[in-house]
Design an enzyme around this catalytic site. Sequence first.
Site, PDB file in Angstrom:
ATOM      1  CE  LYS A  52      -6.044  -0.539 -15.774  1.00 25.55           C
ATOM      2  NZ  LYS A  52      -6.419  -1.436 -14.698  1.00 25.55           N
ATOM      3  CD  GLN A  96      -7.142  -4.999 -14.341  1.00 24.58           C
ATOM      4  OE1 GLN A  96      -6.314  -4.144 -14.651  1.00 24.58           O
ATOM      5  NE2 GLN A  96      -8.415  -4.697 -14.162  1.00 24.58           N
ATOM      6  CG  ASP A 119      -5.204   0.586  -9.241  1.00 24.02           C
ATOM      7  OD1 ASP A 119      -5.569   1.550  -9.944  1.00 24.02           O
ATOM      8  OD2 ASP A 119      -5.305  -0.608  -9.597  1.00 24.02           O
TER       9      ASP A 119
END
Length: 285
Positions: A52, A96, A119
């Site tokens: 990322k 994450q 997200d």
Amino acid sequence: MAVIIDGKKLAKEIREKLKIRCEDLKKSGIQPKLAVILIGNDKPSQIYVKNKSKACEEIGILFKEYLLDEKIEQKELINLIDKLNKDTTVHGILLQSPIPNHLDINEAFRKISPEKDVDGFNPINVGKLVLNQDTFVSCTPFGIMKMFEAYNIDLTGKNVTIIGRSNIVGKPLIQCCLNKNATVTVCHSKTKDLKEHTKKADILIVAIGKSKFITEDMVKNGVVVIDVGINRDENGKLTGDVDFENIEKKASFITPVPGGVGPMTIAMLMNNVLKATENIRINAK
Ligand code: NAD
């Protein structure tokens, strides 16, 4: 033989367009920035975060990693999220997963400001997806929908069978496909006679995490196959959840692993960071 859906190529084309959007934002004095929270030493998570970071660098998005000790308390995690929510130089926040078991991931996702939730895991954004409103869509399902669009695969009236019901992939996919007028069937580990459901699929999306689990006898001729799985086979080779070599002969379209869904996921994350940045600019006007 099936058309191979080239996620790598498509993601590259998308990233080229994102670079231009990022340049435009910078010209108007705004530097897009993504903050990523990584907790503990999970090796795959470290690799995902590194990828990322590389993608951000390529596009021109600032990337800041917050590496937290695996013994961190919930309060400290929430404090960090609050701080990032208030920081006007941060446009996207990503936690994450997986995170250590003693932490409450649901509370953490709930605390991430919906405007910075790139997200798409905040319940407000999940709700908006259910209501078919503009929102941040979880990156893997979003990437799959972009693939359908790019290859002119119309979902209207099609039987879409999704295997896997995770919050990250399977569940948001249900809504994405429904919003495109598909007739959706969802299968999972407790489904009886899986083959009955896979056989009737015009479009089969598989997100289980078991190497070559879907075999040729489980699909019909002309099926569109989207393989989300990332596994290693007995020789250490990266494989999907689908027996690609044999199903490719029967399918009309199929995604490879690697080079299918994976690159699209990261491209969609980058898209969501720029969308979050652009939204803030629009709301400030
Ligand atoms: P998960 O482990 O959270 O969920 C797996 C799902 O598979 C569950 O809903 C379970 O019910 C179902 N399942 C397990 N065994 C089954 C069986 N025998 N029959 C039917 N259903 C069964 O998984 P996840 O996070 O959704 O990930 C699934 C796979 O996709 C993994 O390999 C993961 O690495 C991969 N993944 C890839 C990307 C990408 O960008 N390419 C993104 C996310 C996940």
